[in-house]
Each structure stands twice: as structure tokens, then as C-alpha cells.
Design a protein around this motif. Structure first.
Motif, PDB file in Angstrom:
ATOM      1  N   ALA A 219     -53.474 -19.080 -32.052  1.00  0.00           N
ATOM      2  CA  ALA A 219     -52.590 -20.119 -32.383  1.00  0.00           C
ATOM      3  C   ALA A 219     -52.035 -20.859 -31.121  1.00  0.00           C
ATOM      4  O   ALA A 219     -52.010 -22.125 -31.443  1.00  0.00           O
ATOM      5  N   VAL A 220     -51.920 -20.215 -30.175  1.00  0.00           N
ATOM      6  CA  VAL A 220     -51.386 -20.889 -28.732  1.00  0.00           C
ATOM      7  C   VAL A 220     -52.516 -21.873 -28.304  1.00  0.00           C
ATOM      8  O   VAL A 220     -52.635 -23.053 -28.028  1.00  0.00           O
ATOM      9  N   ALA A 221     -53.808 -21.058 -28.549  1.00  0.00           N
ATOM     10  CA  ALA A 221     -54.960 -21.841 -27.849  1.00  0.00           C
ATOM     11  C   ALA A 221     -55.442 -23.040 -28.806  1.00  0.00           C
ATOM     12  O   ALA A 221     -55.605 -24.196 -28.102  1.00  0.00           O
ATOM     13  N   ALA A 222     -54.902 -22.965 -30.031  1.00  0.00           N
ATOM     14  CA  ALA A 222     -55.226 -24.048 -30.845  1.00  0.00           C
ATOM     15  C   ALA A 222     -54.182 -25.318 -30.646  1.00  0.00           C
ATOM     16  O   ALA A 222     -54.446 -26.368 -30.714  1.00  0.00           O
ATOM     17  N   GLN A 223     -53.110 -24.995 -30.505  1.00  0.00           N
ATOM     18  CA  GLN A 223     -51.979 -25.927 -30.092  1.00  0.00           C
ATOM     19  C   GLN A 223     -52.132 -26.527 -28.978  1.00  0.00           C
ATOM     20  O   GLN A 223     -51.917 -27.786 -28.808  1.00  0.00           O
ATOM     21  N   LEU A 224     -52.770 -25.801 -27.844  1.00  0.00           N
ATOM     22  CA  LEU A 224     -53.134 -26.520 -26.680  1.00  0.00           C
ATOM     23  C   LEU A 224     -54.361 -27.020 -26.654  1.00  0.00           C
ATOM     24  O   LEU A 224     -54.918 -27.756 -25.567  1.00  0.00           O
ATOM     25  N   GLY A 225     -55.044 -27.118 -27.475  1.00  0.00           N
ATOM     26  CA  GLY A 225     -56.362 -28.069 -27.815  1.00  0.00           C
ATOM     27  C   GLY A 225     -57.663 -27.360 -27.265  1.00  0.00           C
ATOM     28  O   GLY A 225     -58.497 -27.647 -26.916  1.00  0.00           O
ATOM     29  N   ALA A 226     -57.417 -25.915 -27.040  1.00  0.00           N
ATOM     30  CA  ALA A 226     -58.554 -25.144 -26.694  1.00  0.00           C
ATOM     31  C   ALA A 226     -59.494 -24.570 -27.661  1.00  0.00           C
ATOM     32  O   ALA A 226     -60.618 -24.235 -27.239  1.00  0.00           O
TER      33      ALA A 226
ATOM     34  N   THR B  25     -53.723 -18.030 -18.331  1.00  0.00           N
ATOM     35  CA  THR B  25     -52.858 -17.280 -18.705  1.00  0.00           C
ATOM     36  C   THR B  25     -52.293 -16.201 -17.880  1.00  0.00           C
ATOM     37  O   THR B  25     -53.223 -15.475 -17.059  1.00  0.00           O
ATOM     38  N   VAL B  26     -50.898 -15.857 -17.888  1.00  0.00           N
ATOM     39  CA  VAL B  26     -50.351 -14.926 -16.977  1.00  0.00           C
ATOM     40  C   VAL B  26     -49.609 -13.667 -18.233  1.00  0.00           C
ATOM     41  O   VAL B  26     -49.108 -14.004 -19.010  1.00  0.00           O
ATOM     42  N   LEU B  27     -49.985 -12.551 -17.686  1.00  0.00           N
ATOM     43  CA  LEU B  27     -49.583 -11.457 -18.340  1.00  0.00           C
ATOM     44  C   LEU B  27     -48.218 -10.435 -17.496  1.00  0.00           C
ATOM     45  O   LEU B  27     -48.877 -10.250 -16.239  1.00  0.00           O
ATOM     46  N   ILE B  28     -47.091 -10.606 -17.711  1.00  0.00           N
ATOM     47  CA  ILE B  28     -46.246  -9.873 -17.073  1.00  0.00           C
ATOM     48  C   ILE B  28     -45.784  -8.581 -17.577  1.00  0.00           C
ATOM     49  O   ILE B  28     -45.376  -8.819 -18.809  1.00  0.00           O
ATOM     50  N   ASP B  29     -45.536  -7.609 -16.970  1.00  0.00           N
ATOM     51  CA  ASP B  29     -45.226  -6.554 -17.270  1.00  0.00           C
ATOM     52  C   ASP B  29     -44.417  -5.497 -16.349  1.00  0.00           C
ATOM     53  O   ASP B  29     -44.608  -5.628 -15.166  1.00  0.00           O
TER      54      ASP B  29
ATOM     55  N   ALA C 200     -53.021 -12.238 -24.550  1.00  0.00           N
ATOM     56  CA  ALA C 200     -53.411 -12.568 -23.283  1.00  0.00           C
ATOM     57  C   ALA C 200     -54.957 -12.632 -23.454  1.00  0.00           C
ATOM     58  O   ALA C 200     -55.439 -13.953 -22.793  1.00  0.00           O
ATOM     59  N   THR C 201     -55.722 -11.822 -23.823  1.00  0.00           N
ATOM     60  CA  THR C 201     -57.034 -11.843 -23.873  1.00  0.00           C
ATOM     61  C   THR C 201     -57.752 -12.957 -24.626  1.00  0.00           C
ATOM     62  O   THR C 201     -58.453 -13.607 -24.177  1.00  0.00           O
ATOM     63  N   ARG C 202     -57.143 -13.158 -25.790  1.00  0.00           N
ATOM     64  CA  ARG C 202     -57.542 -14.398 -26.725  1.00  0.00           C
ATOM     65  C   ARG C 202     -57.163 -15.774 -26.033  1.00  0.00           C
ATOM     66  O   ARG C 202     -58.097 -16.406 -25.934  1.00  0.00           O
ATOM     67  N   ALA C 203     -56.112 -15.676 -25.380  1.00  0.00           N
ATOM     68  CA  ALA C 203     -55.737 -17.139 -24.853  1.00  0.00           C
ATOM     69  C   ALA C 203     -56.660 -17.414 -23.546  1.00  0.00           C
ATOM     70  O   ALA C 203     -57.226 -18.424 -23.107  1.00  0.00           O
ATOM     71  N   ALA C 204     -56.958 -16.396 -22.835  1.00  0.00           N
ATOM     72  CA  ALA C 204     -57.763 -16.532 -21.511  1.00  0.00           C
ATOM     73  C   ALA C 204     -59.197 -16.743 -21.895  1.00  0.00           C
ATOM     74  O   ALA C 204     -59.884 -17.749 -21.393  1.00  0.00           O
TER      75      ALA C 204
ATOM     76  N   SER D 201     -61.103 -10.500 -19.233  1.00  0.00           N
ATOM     77  CA  SER D 201     -60.750 -11.810 -19.950  1.00  0.00           C
ATOM     78  C   SER D 201     -60.485 -12.951 -18.822  1.00  0.00           C
ATOM     79  O   SER D 201     -60.506 -14.009 -19.053  1.00  0.00           O
ATOM     80  N   GLY D 202     -59.917 -12.473 -17.556  1.00  0.00           N
ATOM     81  CA  GLY D 202     -59.703 -13.595 -16.652  1.00  0.00           C
ATOM     82  C   GLY D 202     -58.187 -13.862 -16.378  1.00  0.00           C
ATOM     83  O   GLY D 202     -57.788 -14.686 -15.518  1.00  0.00           O
ATOM     84  N   ALA D 203     -57.367 -13.212 -17.210  1.00  0.00           N
ATOM     85  CA  ALA D 203     -56.075 -13.491 -17.462  1.00  0.00           C
ATOM     86  C   ALA D 203     -55.426 -12.785 -15.935  1.00  0.00           C
ATOM     87  O   ALA D 203     -55.936 -11.830 -15.751  1.00  0.00           O
TER      88      ALA D 203
END
Length: 465
Positions: free
Chosen positions: A332-339, A38-42, A28-32, A83-85
Motif C-alpha cells: 500500500a505504501v509503495a502504491a501511495q508513493l507511486g512506486a 526503506t529503513v527498518l529500526i529495531d 520493509a521487504t515489499r517497500a524496498a 531486499s536492500g532495506a
């Protein structure tokens, strides 16, 4: 497959991460950080997962008891907080769909997201330890006892016995000594031949010397504290009528019986595959770790497009490995989504993969040294396997004799795996007992067909949606 439901009121976000352990926080930190919504659910009320549970509110005394490896989780938690997530706490995710829909329950109400990408970081669960008497009151897993210590500072009122194998057994004993808790005995099922086989991986293990050194220090502390320690334990049995009163076992042919009101069992951890199994993602039987693991690519992506797995849920590697795998998945997610540009992704991943290789060097040694004994995984006929429905190993073998081929058929024969835990506690044992009775590999038997809801959900809660 069960119907996949997503509310028409579902909020659309870039990334949903399920699980707030080291892998989930890092993902979540890297994506945010890349600017993704980004949403983290726990399920817990604060980040940390099982490994770093309560890290944000642990005082200096608790950190001193639990040790520096636990305290290291504070930096991961702080990075996530900055991170802002978004963090949704006390929420149980009960469904993840192929279309990356997320359904969860919080405060008795259903919530939903539609995500462009999903990262599952549900980490590990303790392997079942089905020995005679394991269902008696007073018997817990070592992991459950450690959770009580981490979350509430709770320790056994009477000196416990720690029995089984794996690093956690020694870590918990070490933590109890630091907390001033006397230990009745530590009963290890590891044999001399296990140590001999593990020597094949000694060169790689020596390259991870800090991990070996930590393990030796744990054992040294227990010995210096005068804890009675037994090796090569066989024929473990918990005795007692209404509750546990003693543990009996043999070592090298000699019989032992140690009285205790609290008996903590452990024989390593395995990936929590409930979500990946429910998604019908491809899995394989890992003969080194004796469990099913989901098949992923180098970034953690399943064969279900857009859904990733990070951490121990993809194979047991420990907290440091989980944190790195989470960062890789988030990248990887950030790259796939163009960020993040592909070139930047690959450069950053080089350092992460180098770190991952370093922390994983010890794994073949530990997997071999602490390989759970067949007798402690595949019990005798009179031992209960499915605690919820009280199905014994003998009944499972009778089902096989009547043409039961696998865990899913066992549900029809005797409701095995149909209780509140939905097979989480018995799944691997059921697979291995059936495989043993059929004289085939667990890979040929398979696992339960998991369906949502992954966790119990009332009709009233569902109807409220």
C-alpha cells in the motif's frame, strides 16, 4: 499532546518501519523491492522480533527444539536481507510524530528521520496476569521464558510450573520437553464451558485443520512425557516469602498445592498500542480479544495519514498473519508513493488477502476457547496491579469511590502507571478494574494517555541532541 520534536538534522527517507518481527520484515521487504528508500529500526541486534528472535544465528539443535514454525522465520529474514532495506539495530524508537518524524536512541545518541510513510510493526505484548504473589522473584511470564530459550538457549534450573491459558503455554511446554527440561505441572484455567462456547466456531476451525492438529500434537507430547496436567483451575496464588515456593489453586472444588521455584504465567497476548495511543489514533475495545486495538483501513492505515500498523499491533492473528499484513502495508505504501501501479497493487493484494483469510480462520475458535477468566484479569483488592508503584486493585477501587473515572485520573490519585514501564504492564488491568468498579464497559473507561518518550530517555541523552 506533548510537543513533537524532530531534529533539524533528520534524514529524509521514503519509508521507516518500526519493529523487525514478521510484519516489520515483510513490510520493509515489499517497500524496498519497489525501489523505495526503506529503513527498518529495531531494539534487537538482529531481525526476528519476539516470535523469530535469534533466527539468523540459531543452530540446528535450537531450531529442532523450537520447532518448524520457528524455523519458518528464516525465509522471511533471508528475504529481508536480500531486499536492500537499511537495518538499524539496537535502536529504541521513543517518538513517532503526526508529521511522520521518527526519533530513536542508539548508542546513547539521538537519531531522527523524516519519512514519507511510517509502518508500525511493534507487534504484541503479554497480557498482565495479576494474581496474588505474581510479583515474587521466580515468577516470570511464559513469553519471557521463551525469549531466554530462543536468544540464549537458557532454560529453568529447576522444573517449572506453567500456569494460565493460551497456545503459547502448550508450545513452551512442548519446547521444554524437546530440550530435556522436566515440567512440574501444567495448570490450565480453561473450563469445560469455554470449550463448549468454542464449538460454535468449530466449522471455521476445521477449515484450518493444520493449526488444530499442531495444538493436539503439543498436548499429546506433554501427556506422553508424563507432565501432570490440571484443567479448570481457579483461585491461583503464588506462595512464598522472599521468592516463589509453590502454586496453590483449586480444580472442581479440590485444593491443590504444587511446590516449585520457577512459575511461568501466561494468559495470551494483546496488541502493543503504545505508539498508536501516543499518536491519539482512534482505537476500539475488542470484546473478543479483551483489549484495545487501533482502527485502520483495509491496508492498515490509521486515521493519522501516512502511518500504518501491521501485525499483532493491530489485533492478534499470529506470525503468519503478521507477515501477510506486513506485505499488504508495504504494498500500500509503495502504491501511495507511486512506486507500484494501483492495478498491480490490487492484483497482488488479492492473493495476499486470500492467504490472510486462510490463516485467520482459527482465530475466533482460539479467542473463545482461551478467553482469560475475569478473576485472572480483574483481581481482588489485595493484589498488586501496578508493579512499578505498588498500587493494589483495592486502592484503585478506592480511587473510583473518590470519583476517579479512568486510568489517567488514577495517576493523580496514586501514581498508578507512572513508573518506568509507563503503564505497559498494568494498563489493561487498570482499565478493567476501574470499569468493573464503575459497572461500565472498558470502552467507556479508556486507556492511559501515552506520551513520548515511549521508552525511558535521560535528560542528558535528549540534551545531547
Amino acid at each position: 499532546m506533548a510537543a513533537e520534536l524532530v531534529s533539524s538534522n533528520a534524514e529524509t527517507v521514503d519509508v521507516v518501519v518500526v519493529g523487525a518481527g514478521p510484519a516489520g520484515m515483510s513490510a520493509a521487504t515489499r517497500a524496498a523491492r519497489a525501489g523505495l528508500n526503506t529503513v527498518l529500526i529495531d531494539e534487537q541486534d538482529a531481525v526476528g522480533g519476539q516470535i523469530y528472535r535469534g533466527i539468523g544465528r540459531a543452530d540446528s539443535r535450537r531450531k529442532q527444539i523450537l520447532g518448524p514454525d520457528y524455523a519458518a522465520g528464516g525465509a522471511i529474514a533471508q528475504a529481508f536481507a536480500a531486499s536492500g532495506a537499511r537495518h538499524i539495530t539496537n535502536a529504541t524508537v521513543w517518538q513517532v510524530t503526526h508529521e511522520r518524524g521518527i526519533n530513536y536512541l542508539k548508542d546513547g545518541k539521538i537519531g531522527s528521520f523524516e519519512a514519507r510513510r511510517v509502518i508500525l510493526a511493534s507487534d504484541a505484548t503479554e497480557r498482565p496476569f495479576p494474581i496474588p504473589g505474581w510479583t515474587l522473584p521466580g515468577v516470570l511470564t511464559a513469553g519471557a521464558a521463551q525469549i531466554l530459550l530462543k536468544s540464549a538457549g537458557e532454560v529453568p534450573a529447576a522444573p517449572p510450573i506453567l500456569a494460565g491459558c493460551g497456545p503459547l503455554l502448550y508450545l513452551l511446554g512442548w519446547q521444554y520437553i524437546r530440550a530435556g527440561v522436566p515440567i512440574r505441572a501444567l495448570v490450565d484455567t480453561t473450563r469445560h464451558e469455554d470449550r463448549w462456547r468454542a464449538k460454535r466456531h468449530m466449522l471455521s476451525a476445521l477449515r484450518a485443520w493444520p493449526y488444530l492438529s499442531k495444538g493436539l500434537q503439543l498436548m499429546r507430547t506433554l501427556r506422553e512425557a508424563g507432565v501432570p496436567m490440571f484443567d479448570a483451575a481457579d483461585d491461583l496464588r503464588v506462595e512464598g516469602a522472599e521468592r516463589a515456593s509453590a502454586l496453590s489453586f483449586t480444580t472442581q472444588g479440590a485444593a491443590h498445592r504444587i511446590e516449585a521455584d520457577v512459575i511461568l504465567l501466561h494468559q495470551d497476548v494483546v496488541p502493543n498500542t503504545q505508539f498508536t495511543q501516543a499518536l491519539r489514533a482512534a482505537h476500539r475495545w475488542d470484546n473478543a480479544q479483551l483489549c484495545f486495538t487501533p482502527k485502520t483501513d483495509a491496508w492498515g492505515e490509521l486515521d493519522v495519514p501516512g502511518i500504518f500498523v501491521a501485525g499483532d499491533g493491530a489485533g492478534i492473528g499470529g506470525a503468519q498473519a503478521a507477515a501477510v499484513q506486513g506485505a499488504l502495508a508495504g504494498l500500500a505504501v509503495a502504491a501511495q508513493l507511486g512506486a507500484v501501479e494501483t492495478r498491480k497493487r490490487d492484483l497482488e493484494a488479492l492473493a495476499l488477502r486470500r492467504d490472510l483469510a486462510g490463516v485467520m480462520r482459527i482465530c475466533p475458535f482460539l479467542d473463545t476457547l482461551y478467553r482469560p477468566r475475569d478473576a485472572n484479569r480483574i483481581p481482588k483488592n489485595d493484589t498488586i496491579v501496578c508493579r512499578c508503584e505498588e498500587v493494589t486493585a483495592g486502592e484503585l477501587r478506592q480511587f473510583v469511590a473518590q470519583s476517579c473515572a479512568g486510568p489517567n485520573q488514577a495517576k493523580s490519585f496514586g501514581r498508578c502507571g507512572m513508573g518506568p514501564c509507563q503503564g505497559r504492564m498494568c494498563g489493561l488491568t487498570v482499565t478493567e478494574v476501574i470499569a468493573d468498579a464503575r459497572r461500565v464497559s472498558p470502552a467507556d473507561v479508556g486507556y492511559y494517555r501515552i506520551r513520548p518518550p515511549i521508552k525511558p530517555l535521560t535528560l542528558g541523552e535528549l540534551a545531547g541532541e
